[in-house]
Write a protein that holds these residues in place. Structure first.
Motif, PDB file in Angstrom:
ATOM      1  N   ARG A 154       0.830  -1.218   0.000  1.00  0.00           N
ATOM      2  CA  ARG A 154       0.000   0.000   0.000  1.00  0.00           C
ATOM      3  C   ARG A 154       0.857   1.258   0.000  1.00  0.00           C
ATOM      4  O   ARG A 154       0.632   2.196   0.745  1.00  0.00           O
ATOM      5  CB  ARG A 154      -0.974  -0.014   1.174  1.00  0.00           C
ATOM      6  CG  ARG A 154      -1.826  -1.278   1.231  1.00  0.00           C
ATOM      7  CD  ARG A 154      -2.980  -1.162   2.197  1.00  0.00           C
ATOM      8  NE  ARG A 154      -3.643  -2.439   2.351  1.00  0.00           N
ATOM      9  CZ  ARG A 154      -4.513  -2.961   1.478  1.00  0.00           C
ATOM     10  NH1 ARG A 154      -4.796  -2.293   0.397  1.00  0.00           N
ATOM     11  NH2 ARG A 154      -5.059  -4.140   1.696  1.00  0.00           N
ATOM     12  N   PHE A 155       1.884   1.236  -0.866  1.00  0.00           N
ATOM     13  CA  PHE A 155       2.794   2.360  -1.114  1.00  0.00           C
ATOM     14  C   PHE A 155       3.717   2.663   0.060  1.00  0.00           C
ATOM     15  O   PHE A 155       4.346   3.721   0.100  1.00  0.00           O
ATOM     16  CB  PHE A 155       2.011   3.625  -1.513  1.00  0.00           C
ATOM     17  CG  PHE A 155       1.200   3.443  -2.760  1.00  0.00           C
ATOM     18  CD1 PHE A 155       1.826   3.407  -3.993  1.00  0.00           C
ATOM     19  CD2 PHE A 155      -0.188   3.309  -2.712  1.00  0.00           C
ATOM     20  CE1 PHE A 155       1.084   3.241  -5.158  1.00  0.00           C
ATOM     21  CE2 PHE A 155      -0.930   3.144  -3.866  1.00  0.00           C
ATOM     22  CZ  PHE A 155      -0.296   3.112  -5.090  1.00  0.00           C
ATOM     23  N   GLU A 156       3.835   1.732   1.003  1.00  0.00           N
ATOM     24  CA  GLU A 156       4.766   1.930   2.113  1.00  0.00           C
ATOM     25  C   GLU A 156       6.211   1.881   1.624  1.00  0.00           C
ATOM     26  O   GLU A 156       7.054   2.670   2.070  1.00  0.00           O
ATOM     27  CB  GLU A 156       4.521   0.854   3.171  1.00  0.00           C
ATOM     28  CG  GLU A 156       5.465   0.966   4.365  1.00  0.00           C
ATOM     29  CD  GLU A 156       5.234  -0.124   5.384  1.00  0.00           C
ATOM     30  OE1 GLU A 156       6.087  -0.282   6.287  1.00  0.00           O
ATOM     31  OE2 GLU A 156       4.212  -0.838   5.291  1.00  0.00           O
ATOM     32  N   ASP A 157       6.512   0.954   0.715  1.00  0.00           N
ATOM     33  CA  ASP A 157       7.853   0.854   0.143  1.00  0.00           C
ATOM     34  C   ASP A 157       7.945   1.862  -1.004  1.00  0.00           C
ATOM     35  O   ASP A 157       7.385   1.665  -2.079  1.00  0.00           O
ATOM     36  CB  ASP A 157       8.096  -0.564  -0.368  1.00  0.00           C
ATOM     37  CG  ASP A 157       9.536  -0.788  -0.810  1.00  0.00           C
ATOM     38  OD1 ASP A 157      10.123   0.130  -1.400  1.00  0.00           O
ATOM     39  OD2 ASP A 157      10.066  -1.897  -0.579  1.00  0.00           O
ATOM     40  N   ARG A 158       8.682   2.939  -0.782  1.00  0.00           N
ATOM     41  CA  ARG A 158       8.699   4.030  -1.759  1.00  0.00           C
ATOM     42  C   ARG A 158       9.436   3.650  -3.031  1.00  0.00           C
ATOM     43  O   ARG A 158       9.110   4.144  -4.115  1.00  0.00           O
ATOM     44  CB  ARG A 158       9.315   5.277  -1.119  1.00  0.00           C
ATOM     45  CG  ARG A 158       8.476   5.804   0.050  1.00  0.00           C
ATOM     46  CD  ARG A 158       9.117   7.020   0.674  1.00  0.00           C
ATOM     47  NE  ARG A 158       8.439   7.379   1.914  1.00  0.00           N
ATOM     48  CZ  ARG A 158       8.837   8.348   2.738  1.00  0.00           C
ATOM     49  NH1 ARG A 158       9.939   9.045   2.437  1.00  0.00           N
ATOM     50  NH2 ARG A 158       8.171   8.605   3.848  1.00  0.00           N
ATOM     51  N   ARG A 159      10.432   2.787  -2.923  1.00  0.00           N
ATOM     52  CA  ARG A 159      11.133   2.362  -4.131  1.00  0.00           C
ATOM     53  C   ARG A 159      10.196   1.582  -5.054  1.00  0.00           C
ATOM     54  O   ARG A 159      10.186   1.800  -6.274  1.00  0.00           O
ATOM     55  CB  ARG A 159      12.351   1.518  -3.768  1.00  0.00           C
ATOM     56  CG  ARG A 159      13.469   2.291  -3.084  1.00  0.00           C
ATOM     57  CD  ARG A 159      14.583   1.359  -2.642  1.00  0.00           C
ATOM     58  NE  ARG A 159      14.086   0.379  -1.677  1.00  0.00           N
ATOM     59  CZ  ARG A 159      14.825  -0.591  -1.151  1.00  0.00           C
ATOM     60  NH1 ARG A 159      16.102  -0.727  -1.511  1.00  0.00           N
ATOM     61  NH2 ARG A 159      14.312  -1.443  -0.279  1.00  0.00           N
ATOM     62  N   LEU A 160       9.417   0.684  -4.473  1.00  0.00           N
ATOM     63  CA  LEU A 160       8.447  -0.042  -5.285  1.00  0.00           C
ATOM     64  C   LEU A 160       7.322   0.862  -5.763  1.00  0.00           C
ATOM     65  O   LEU A 160       6.750   0.635  -6.841  1.00  0.00           O
ATOM     66  CB  LEU A 160       7.878  -1.227  -4.494  1.00  0.00           C
ATOM     67  CG  LEU A 160       8.840  -2.396  -4.274  1.00  0.00           C
ATOM     68  CD1 LEU A 160       8.204  -3.464  -3.396  1.00  0.00           C
ATOM     69  CD2 LEU A 160       9.265  -2.997  -5.617  1.00  0.00           C
ATOM     70  N   ALA A 161       7.005   1.890  -4.972  1.00  0.00           N
ATOM     71  CA  ALA A 161       6.004   2.852  -5.421  1.00  0.00           C
ATOM     72  C   ALA A 161       6.472   3.582  -6.675  1.00  0.00           C
ATOM     73  O   ALA A 161       5.715   3.776  -7.634  1.00  0.00           O
ATOM     74  CB  ALA A 161       5.693   3.844  -4.309  1.00  0.00           C
TER      75      ALA A 161
END
Length: 534
Positions: A154-161
């Motif tokens: 839910r967009f917690e990991d900013r790199r994956l976001a």
């Protein structure tokens, strides 16, 4: 999964190598033409021509798939196979990996491989990746982007976001409907907790805008016109109950008005009899039921709401929004279908998981073989619901058997996918190349009329890759010894053998230096100047 993707690409490569068919279907021909047009301009010193490119016809598409096709021609030469194979090499692994990842993030690691197998076994995917089309790549981009967003927690990991945003931008550069399949997933992710990670959401949106924004701004007014055209509701041609559903194979048209029961039945028919066929459709129904039941019992929904909303948007969204039916339009929701179908496997006992995965692998092998070779014919179950629809609206499959919609039968196995079945073995292109070596300078087709020539429908696109040009039949060069005319005609028992025989039994006849009388009669079967360079 890598071996599975490689096997799928290998089958497609062999199919393309054998197939000698000219491009068929308006969209496929347009996409080939766009690739060749962009290639010519890039090689001619206009490397950014693709950014401004708009098809002269009523609609145009983003450039990503075209650019990959251009790269294919630069590596593999100017032919019909190179762009399609390049698209396969890029998008099939993304499609398989995306479906693997969506299922894994939603239901656990053990669901990943079955989901990838399920997705690659789809007859629609098999047929689409044999052609120059955008819907297979669109399904791949929806799948891999959904994986990145779900994996970001839910967009917690900013790199994956950020990665998800880049992939979303590339998805928007694949085909315009990308947002219809993907945006509902993002909305539910944000509503169900993603809003707390607003920085990740902002990074996702910024990356998407950075990748896709310039092209969409450049073509804003043209895209607005396309949107109005695509969502306009024309008069229905087959309004009514389920026994008036169109036959399998028609695939396109304004058959039902947007808010009619027939429209929704049509999309249900497309799900079973065009996208998946009955075995995989039943697996989906059972798997979704088990997933909902488990979520209700444990009070742990996980990503189940996201998958259901995204799936509903892909099918019902198309039914509500687009005033035109085409069986491939809703297929890009395939990753959500695959995840829901096999999610229960992750919680099953090891022996059950192994047996189910092997069964899905068997379906994959059967569907790939059936669609790509036609060896099994068509196996279907007749339903006691109404009368079969009139086959005059559709076309017959490779085996010559008309297939009707859900009112008459449901398909178990078919010898045909969406617009692609067994490869065409009539060596049309090799014949033209042999004629060029024999001194022929140009070729033509007869004037419209007489027997249909669907096997030569896209020869004008194929001619862009051939050593001699296609020119009008009234050109003086055609009536000289350096010109030939190609005909597709039925072969009567008393006729001499044709130069080549098409898969539908009709023959390819060629006249060298046809006379005016022969051009008017359009019957080359017993002409004295028949010509077969092979």
């Amino acid at each position: 999964m890598a071996l599975l993707s490689a096997a799928f690409i290998g089958v497609s490569a062999v199919w393309l190598f054998i197939d000698q068919a000219a491009p068929h279907g308006t969209d496929s021909m347009r996409h080939f033409k766009a690739v060749f047009d962009i290639r010519d301009h890039v090689l001619g010193g206009a490397p950014l021509y693709w950014f401004d490119f708009e098809d002269a016809q009523e609609s145009f598409y983003p450039p990503l798939v075209y650019l990959i096709g251009v790269i294919g021609t630069l590596l593999g030469g100017l032919n019909l196979d190179a762009p399609v194979l390049a698209i396969n090499v890029v998008f099939i692994p993304l499609y398989a990996a995306g479906c693997y990842g969506v299922a894994r993030e939603s239901f656990g690691r053990a669901a990943g491989l079955p989901a990838a197998i399920f997705a690659l076994a789809a007859p629609m995917a098999i047929g689409q990746f044999h052609l120059m089309m955008l819907d297979g790549p669109l399904a791949a981009m929806v799948a891999v982007t959904a994986w990145a967003v779900l994996a970001s927690r839910r967009f917690e990991d900013r790199r994956l976001a950020v990665l998800g945003g880049v992939l979303a931008g590339l998805g928007m550069l694949t085909k315009q409907p990308f947002l219809m399949f993907f945006a509902p997933l993002v909305v539910v992710v944000v509503v169900r907790g993603g809003w707390r990670n607003w920085r990740g959401v902002a990074l996702f949106c910024a990356a998407t805008a950075l990748v896709a924004g310039p092209w969409y701004l450049r073509h804003f007014y043209g895209l607005a016109g396309i949107t109005r055209s695509a969502t306009a509701q024309g008069p229905a041609t087959a309004q009514g109950p389920s026994n008036e559903l169109i036959p399998y194979g028609t695939g396109t048209g304004t058959h039902f008005t947007r808010f009619s029961l027939g429209n929704y039945e049509w999309y249900a028919w497309a799900f079973v009899n065009a996208h998946w066929y009955l075995p995989l459709a039943l697996v989906f129904l059972v798997g979704t039921t088990l997933a909902v039941r488990r979520a209700w019992q444990t009070r742990r929904a996980g990503y189940l709401p996201e998958l259901i909303v995204a799936l509903g948007a892909g099918y019902f969204g198309m039914a509500f929004l687009v005033g035109y039916q085409d069986t491939r339009y809703s297929f890009p929701a395939a990753c959500f279908v695959a995840a829901l179908a096999v999610g229960w496997i992750a919680k099953a006992r090891p022996k059950v998981r192994a047996a189910t995965t092997l069964a899905l692998l068997g379906v994959f092998v059967v569907n790939t073989t059936a669609v790509s070779t036609g060896v099994f014919g068509t196996v279907k179950i007749d339903l006691p619901v109404g009368e079969p629809a009139d086959d005059s609206l559709g076309f017959r499959l490779a085996g010559g058997e008309p297939i009707t919609g859900v009112q008459g039968n449901v398909i178990l196995i078919s010898n045909h996918g969406y617009r692609a079945g067994e490869p065409e073995r009539a060596r049309t292109f090799e014949l033209i190349q042999a004629a060029a070596r024999d001194g022929i300078a140009a070729f033509s087709l007869p004037k419209p009329g007489g027997e249909t020539a669907e096997k030569l429908e896209g020869i004008d696109i194929a001619a862009l890759t051939l050593p001699i040009p296609l020119i009008p039949g009234d050109d003086p060069l055609i009536r000289s010894p350096a010109g030939i005319t190609l005909y597709q005609r039925s072969v009567r028992p008393s006729d001499p053998p044709p130069c080549q025989r098409f898969s539908d039994g009709k023959g390819l006849y060629v006249l060298r230096a046809p006379t005016e009388r022969q051009l008017r009669s359009s019957d080359p079967r017993r002409a004295p100047n028949r010509y077969c360079p092979l």
